[in-house]
Design an enzyme around this catalytic site. Structure first.
Site, mmCIF file in Angstrom:
data_model
loop_
_atom_site.group_PDB
_atom_site.id
_atom_site.type_symbol
_atom_site.label_atom_id
_atom_site.label_comp_id
_atom_site.label_asym_id
_atom_site.label_seq_id
_atom_site.Cartn_x
_atom_site.Cartn_y
_atom_site.Cartn_z
ATOM 1 N N GLY A 211 21.237 -7.648 -20.418
ATOM 2 C CA GLY A 211 21.322 -8.681 -20.976
ATOM 3 C C GLY A 211 21.492 -8.459 -21.961
ATOM 4 O O GLY A 211 21.750 -7.159 -22.533
ATOM 5 N N ASN A 212 21.722 -9.171 -23.277
ATOM 6 C CA ASN A 212 22.413 -9.379 -24.291
ATOM 7 C C ASN A 212 21.160 -11.082 -25.107
ATOM 8 O O ASN A 212 20.652 -11.381 -24.484
ATOM 9 C CB ASN A 212 23.794 -9.481 -24.613
ATOM 10 C CG ASN A 212 23.858 -10.639 -24.089
ATOM 11 O OD1 ASN A 212 23.985 -11.591 -24.190
ATOM 12 N ND2 ASN A 212 24.822 -10.137 -22.974
ATOM 13 N N HIS A 213 21.691 -10.461 -26.538
ATOM 14 C CA HIS A 213 21.260 -10.900 -27.326
ATOM 15 C C HIS A 213 21.222 -13.074 -27.874
ATOM 16 O O HIS A 213 20.996 -13.885 -28.651
ATOM 17 C CB HIS A 213 21.002 -10.772 -28.971
ATOM 18 C CG HIS A 213 19.777 -9.819 -28.570
ATOM 19 N ND1 HIS A 213 18.774 -9.652 -28.491
ATOM 20 C CD2 HIS A 213 20.268 -8.068 -29.267
ATOM 21 C CE1 HIS A 213 17.909 -8.757 -29.130
ATOM 22 N NE2 HIS A 213 19.216 -7.341 -29.395
ATOM 23 N N SER A 214 22.190 -13.044 -26.652
ATOM 24 C CA SER A 214 23.164 -14.209 -27.085
ATOM 25 C C SER A 214 22.243 -15.767 -26.643
ATOM 26 O O SER A 214 21.325 -15.681 -25.597
ATOM 27 C CB SER A 214 24.400 -15.016 -25.915
ATOM 28 O OG SER A 214 24.086 -15.525 -25.498
ATOM 29 N N ALA A 279 28.435 -14.917 -23.646
ATOM 30 C CA ALA A 279 28.217 -13.546 -23.763
ATOM 31 C C ALA A 279 27.650 -12.804 -22.654
ATOM 32 O O ALA A 279 27.040 -12.559 -22.188
ATOM 33 C CB ALA A 279 27.166 -13.217 -24.544
#
Ligand code: C5P
Length: 401
Positions: A211-214, A279
């Site tokens: 995943g990512n930090h969005s 994102a």
């Protein structure tokens, strides 16, 4: 939507684009508005009072006194107006307006005006791009004035670039749009806006993901602002802690890019404005392990495959939709953003640079630049709620063109 019966004060300053003012006056008069024209002394070198007064059906003033000794009351004209439009607005007039250099009838009238003020600048490209003009336009905006940006094209100097006064139809539409009080608050009534938000999670096994930090905050702020403006809002969000209290927003929660893509295309045909702020993970594990992967081996290799590009697919299938993308860049920001605008067949792209403090993921603030094929606009660091307003204002202005 109507300008009928409205009092329009048009202030003309000395630029070659002054010839376009005839068409603007004609548009307002045709639609039943009352038009009063004033001009700076230099404007008389470009257009005649006779032609402007013939079209506006009123005397045109450029001095505090008329030849017959009567006083041309700037205060009366300023208070009479429902809106004031300064067009073409030269670098000189703009500078005088924002610094209170009150040495002619136009500036005195402007400084007495309590109504909304629209500014349509016109100047050569280097003057338009000069830091002093940019600063002055920012100041004018901070006073609450509405800037109708100059357009790109051939200029009187023979050079090509941004500086051409907006077309009379664009100025007319912007003012008409503003004047309709319904539209002022419900400017997206009847429109369907689809927004993607948040990150996507791509499963590795039943408990792990890529995943990512969005945070999803930008997309949620956009959804709330679009809903306030009367739009039907479809918000498709990856995993996020944001909450929505607005019953008019249809929120669909998804996890992976593939799910997001499928949900977007359930609605795409009915969408007027698509804004992709999600994102989306670019890659996903090729296989999702059925059971939790045990830590037996020293190394673990996970094969990744490319995810669908949701926005690019929206661009490929675009029929009538106005498409807005986001670009989060760390290098060659503008070039990359403009590349994406082309490659994904977008109408507009919002760039945030991770180099700008307070911009991008996780933060409650953002600092953006907006690009269309012909325009560029830079904004200051603001809360994401304010940024959402700027983005939707820009979208609305594009839809009027
Ligand atoms: O190509 P890049 O990922 O930088 O493009 C960013 C824009 O494309 C964003 O608007 C994002 O929401 C969208 N996007 C998408 N699907 C992807 C990747 C990006 O919709 N798989």
């Amino acid at each position: 939507m109507s300008v009928s019966g409205k009092k329009i004060l048009i202030a003309v300053s000395g630029g070659i684009a002054g010839y376009k003012i005839h068409f603007l006056i004609r548009d307002f008069v045709k639609k039943g508005a009352e038009v009063q024209v004033i001009m700076t002394p230099d404007a008389e070198n470009f257009v005649t009072k006779l032609s402007l007064s013939t079209l506006s059906k009123k005397p045109v003033y450029s001095d505090f006194y008329s030849d017959n000794g009567t006083w041309n009351s700037h205060v009366e004209m300023a208070l009479w107006a429902d809106v004031m439009i300064v067009t073409p607005c030269t670098a000189n007039t703009l500078s005088k307006m924002v610094h209170g250099m009150c040495d002619n009838l136009v500036i005195a009238t402007y400084m007495s005006a309590k109504c909304p003020v629209f500014i349509a600048p016109a100047m050569d490209l280097d003057m338009y791009a000069h830091p002093s003009t940019k600063k002055n336009l920012e100041l004018a905006e901070s006073f609450g004035h509405i800037i109708i940006p100059a357009e790109n094209g051939e200029l009187a100097s023979g050079l090509i670039g941004q500086g051409r006064m907006a077309e009379p139809a664009t100025i007319f539409n912007t003012v008409e749009h503003y004047l309709s009080s319904d539209i002022q608050s419900r400017s997206l009534e009847g429109k369907t806006v689809l927004i993607t938000a948040g990150p996507t999670y791509e499963a590795i096994d039943p408990v792990r993901f890529i995943g990512n930090h969005s945070s999803g905050k930008m997309g949620f702020s956009l959804a709330e602002e679009a809903s306030k403006r009367g739009a039907k809002v479809i918000l498709i969000s990856g995993p996020s802690f944001q909450i929505i209290n607005d019953p008019n927003i249809e929120l669909y929660k998804v996890t992976s890019a593939k799910e997001m893509l499928a949900k977007v295309f359930e609605f795409y045909e009915s969408v007027d404005i698509g804004i992709a702020s999600a994102a989306v993970a670019d890659y996903a594990p090729k296989e999702v392990a059925k059971e939790k992967i045990k830590k037996n081996d020293e190394n673990l290799t996970i094969e990744l495959v490319k995810n669908p590009d949701i926005l690019k697919t929206m661009g490929e299938k675009k029929t009538h939709q106005f498409l807005v993308g986001f670009a989060l860049e760390t290098q060659n920001e503008e070039e990359n953003a403009k590349g994406k605008l082309e490659k994904k067949n977008l109408d507009m792209i919002v760039l945030n640079s991770l180099r700008d403090e307070g911009a991008g993921f996780k933060n409650d603030t953002n600092k953006i630049k907006i690009f269309t094929k012909t325009e560029k606009k830079e904004f200051n660091l603001k809360s994401k709620d304010e940024v959402a307003k700027d983005i939707l204002n820009f979208v609305e202005a594009q839809l009027l063109k």
